[in-house]
Design a protein around this motif. Structure first.
Motif, PDB file in Angstrom:
ATOM      1  N   ALA A 109     -51.765  41.838  11.486  1.00  0.00           N
ATOM      2  CA  ALA A 109     -53.123  41.349  11.226  1.00  0.00           C
ATOM      3  C   ALA A 109     -53.196  39.838  11.054  1.00  0.00           C
ATOM      4  CB  ALA A 109     -53.681  42.032   9.973  1.00  0.00           C
ATOM      5  N   ALA A 110     -52.091  39.201  10.685  1.00  0.00           N
ATOM      6  CA  ALA A 110     -52.105  37.768  10.388  1.00  0.00           C
ATOM      7  C   ALA A 110     -52.314  36.938  11.653  1.00  0.00           C
ATOM      8  CB  ALA A 110     -50.794  37.369   9.706  1.00  0.00           C
ATOM      9  N   ASP A 111     -52.973  35.799  11.481  1.00  0.00           N
ATOM     10  CA  ASP A 111     -53.119  34.817  12.558  1.00  0.00           C
ATOM     11  C   ASP A 111     -52.008  33.781  12.400  1.00  0.00           C
ATOM     12  OD1 ASP A 111     -55.412  35.967  13.670  1.00  0.00           O
ATOM     13  OD2 ASP A 111     -56.680  34.992  12.160  1.00  0.00           O
ATOM     14  N   TRP A 112     -51.051  33.808  13.302  1.00  0.00           N
ATOM     15  CA  TRP A 112     -49.875  32.943  13.203  1.00  0.00           C
ATOM     16  C   TRP A 112     -50.053  31.694  14.062  1.00  0.00           C
ATOM     17  CZ3 TRP A 112     -46.268  34.152   9.632  1.00  0.00           C
ATOM     18  CH2 TRP A 112     -46.238  35.464   9.170  1.00  0.00           C
ATOM     19  N   ARG A 113     -49.496  30.599  13.592  1.00  0.00           N
ATOM     20  CA  ARG A 113     -49.540  29.327  14.323  1.00  0.00           C
ATOM     21  C   ARG A 113     -48.167  28.683  14.281  1.00  0.00           C
ATOM     22  NH1 ARG A 113     -50.388  23.979  12.544  1.00  0.00           N
ATOM     23  NH2 ARG A 113     -50.737  24.770  10.436  1.00  0.00           N
ATOM     24  N   VAL A 114     -47.703  28.151  15.419  1.00  0.00           N
ATOM     25  CA  VAL A 114     -46.409  27.482  15.484  1.00  0.00           C
ATOM     26  C   VAL A 114     -46.552  26.091  14.875  1.00  0.00           C
ATOM     27  CG1 VAL A 114     -44.516  26.710  16.957  1.00  0.00           C
ATOM     28  CG2 VAL A 114     -45.805  28.765  17.565  1.00  0.00           C
ATOM     29  N   ALA A 115     -45.856  25.865  13.772  1.00  0.00           N
ATOM     30  CA  ALA A 115     -45.948  24.576  13.083  1.00  0.00           C
ATOM     31  C   ALA A 115     -44.965  23.558  13.645  1.00  0.00           C
ATOM     32  CB  ALA A 115     -45.690  24.769  11.590  1.00  0.00           C
ATOM     33  N   PHE A 116     -43.733  23.996  13.914  1.00  0.00           N
ATOM     34  CA  PHE A 116     -42.722  23.093  14.470  1.00  0.00           C
ATOM     35  C   PHE A 116     -41.629  23.933  15.109  1.00  0.00           C
ATOM     36  CE2 PHE A 116     -41.676  23.906  10.054  1.00  0.00           C
ATOM     37  CZ  PHE A 116     -40.310  24.145  10.047  1.00  0.00           C
ATOM     38  N   SER A 117     -40.785  23.276  15.894  1.00  0.00           N
ATOM     39  CA  SER A 117     -39.668  23.941  16.556  1.00  0.00           C
ATOM     40  C   SER A 117     -38.360  23.483  15.934  1.00  0.00           C
ATOM     41  CB  SER A 117     -39.658  23.621  18.057  1.00  0.00           C
ATOM     42  OG  SER A 117     -40.837  24.080  18.677  1.00  0.00           O
ATOM     43  N   GLY A 118     -37.339  24.293  16.082  1.00  0.00           N
ATOM     44  CA  GLY A 118     -36.037  23.917  15.540  1.00  0.00           C
ATOM     45  C   GLY A 118     -35.079  25.078  15.612  1.00  0.00           C
ATOM     46  N   PHE A 119     -33.971  24.949  14.934  1.00  0.00           N
ATOM     47  CA  PHE A 119     -32.904  25.950  14.900  1.00  0.00           C
ATOM     48  C   PHE A 119     -32.250  26.093  16.260  1.00  0.00           C
ATOM     49  CE2 PHE A 119     -31.424  30.390  15.311  1.00  0.00           C
ATOM     50  CZ  PHE A 119     -30.381  30.317  14.414  1.00  0.00           C
TER      51      PHE A 119
END
Length: 544
Positions: A109-119
């Protein structure tokens, strides 16, 4: 903001929140001396060139920054189908004091947003407005997490682009391809992307929403087959020589008996942190440069990096050299005559000659250089084989044939003296700077770090060296860090208190605290530490 030492060539800037970290990262795009920036949940890691600026001057410049930039812009929408059958689903639900079904429903149900990339390349840190998601990492990371694993850690959810180590809680899996270098853009999840998860139908083919509909060249026709899949001929992926008539065969090297790990390496691919791509490159840069200088190449030409014994056959005439680890080296010609080869000294090769390099007596990684360099396929401007990211040529196996490039046109430098490399059981002293998270540990832990001997365990590779000490490092601060950047040489400490020393293929970001980092001049020695070597850390006297 608070500015902390992350190594002798990097600073970690703490910010108030994720939005400020994103704004500052954008504002520092043209600051002189900065080599690379790695944004985190509430930090920006800033790597700098000490030939162009100093830590003190850069601290002053960064501290004076004011920003009023907008948030990371919205780029696109992506839907990812997930099978919610992860190993840690029940445990993660228990930690959140809800049922597994409720966790899954809230995740959907959550609205997800990509904040940053890494790993790793293609790993996007996704945040949502649902306050439920605040999940601790595992106390000790797994050495292998399958590609496509959907996981939780802290306030983030993420999808592992390929098999790799990891300490996140696994709640499911997807067939969507997170990273494909032949796709534009390569990362399915880049900062600013909005993401919705949906329950996967196990009977249907799972495809990422924004995959390139055209098949990848050399693939089986599946446009979403991971780069380097078994369906694609390995020779084509690595840029290996194909069969030709004898008259047209170029100079090449054939692998007869591979080592534990045989890779193509060069100076790496710096400057791609925004894609989640680490620098990688030769673990022992000194040995790579010495090899190339000995045969007349540019200092950063591609070489072979071998962990342990290896046997190679030369096609065509040329010049080669072996540097790095120290062991017995011999060359057998086509008529069966064998002669010894001096470590670090260039030697002529003829068609059919076979080079045998024995298991090292001292050190761990051989560097094998050839005049003209190894002409393998490149990725993002480098031929380095990144074992974590899966970029560059794959590890070499018996039967692989690597082309040799055009003859170099440089003078051959004098042969350097072999370095004094360690053997198993030897004690090695490594210089470190403390920080950025030494304040997360007790005073006794800092003393233990620098007085106790640490043993290099067999559970080590180009990602990191797992160390073991009799007394684990004790935390002063409980809990976990929001994910933040890490450098090569960082000493990361999981919850079990046994450090991991990062090598060139390390993840760019992580959430375990970093107590210190090797100075740059010690990185090459660290790459040559065989299992069983004992380490003692010494704090750099020049650290401010």
């Amino acid at each position: 903001m608070r500015i902390l030492t992350a190594s002798d060539r990097s600073l970690l800037v703490e910010t108030a929140d994720l939005d400020e970290a994103m704004r500052l990262n954008l504002a520092w795009g043209d600051v002189p001396g900065i080599v690379e920036r790695i944004p985190g949940a509430r930090t920006v890691l800033v790597r700098f060139d000490p030939a162009r600026t100093t830590a003190a001057a850069l601290r002053e410049r960064l501290a004076q920054t004011t920003v009023d930039a907008d948030h990371v812009p919205h780029l696109r929408d992506v839907t990812i189908p997930v099978r919610y059958d992860g190993e840690d689903l029940d445990e993660a639900a228990a930690l959140l004091e809800i049922s597994a079904d409720e966790l899954v429903n809230r995740h959907l149900a959550a609205d997800w947003r990509v904040a940053f990339s890494g790993f790793a390349p293609g790993f996007g840190y996704m945040v949502s407005g649902d306050p439920l998601f605040d999940v601790p990492r595992r106390s000790s990371p797994r050495t292998r997490v399958p590609a496509g694993s959907v996981a939780l850690a802290g306030a983030f959810t993420g999808v592992y682009p390929r098999e790799s180590p990891g300490g996140w809680q696994l709640i499911g899996r997807t067939d969507a391809v997170m990273w494909d270098i032949d796709r534009d853009p390569p990362a399915l999840l880049s900062p600013g992307t909005s993401v919705r998860f949906e329950r996967a139908d196990t009977e249907r083919l799972l495809l990422p929403t924004h995959a390139d509909p055209s098949p990848t060249r050399g693939s089986s026709g599946d446009p979403n087959a991971p780069r380097g899949s078994l369906s694609e001929p390995k020779a084509r992926r690595n840029g290996l020589s194909e069969e030709r008539s004898d008259e047209s065969k170029p100079p090449a090297i054939e692998v007869l008996t591979p080592s534990l790990q045989l890779l193509v390496q060069d100076a790496g691919r710096p400057g791609h942190a925004a894609l989640g791509v680490s620098e990688s490159g030769a673990a022992d840069r000194t040995a790579m440069r010495a090899a190339n200088q000995a045969v007349g190449n540019a200092r950063d030409a591609a070489v072979l990096e071998s962990v342990g014994a290896v046997t190679l056959r030369f096609h065509g005439d040329g010049v080669a050299v072996v540097t790095g680890a120290i062991g017995d080296i011999s060359l057998t010609d086509a008529e069966g005559r064998t002669r010894g080869i001096l470590h670090g000294a260039p030697f002529a090769t003829a068609d059919g000659d076979e080079l045998s390099v024995a298991h090292p007596a001292r050190g761990l990684r051989y560097i094998i250089g050839v005049r003209g360099g190894v002409d393998a396929a490149s990725a993002l401007g480098s031929r380095a084989g990144d074992t974590l990211a899966g970029l560059g040529p794959d590890p070499l196996v018996a039967g692989d044939v690597m082309r040799i490039g055009d003859l170099a046109d440089r003078a051959v430098d004098p042969v350097p003296q072999p370095r004094d490399l360690p053997a198993p059981g030897d004690l090695v002293e490594l210089e470190i700077t403390l920080g950025p998270r030494d304040d997360w540990f007790t005073a006794s832990a800092i003393e233990t770090l620098t007085t106790q001997e640490w043993e290099v365990t067999p559970r080590s590779d180009r990602v990191g060296i797992r160390l073991h000490g009799e007394t684990p490092l004790e935390r002063a601060t409980a809990g976990e860090l929001p994910s933040e950047g890490a450098v090569t040489g960082a000493i990361q400490v999981p919850a079990d208190g046994q450090p991991v020393l990062f090598l060139p293929d390390h993840p760019l970001t992580g959430g375990y605290p970093i107590i210190g980092a090797l100075t740059d001049r010690c990185l090459d020695l660290a790459a040559q530490l065989p299992p069983g070597t004992r380490i003692r850390f010494r704090i750099d006297e020049g650290q401010s």
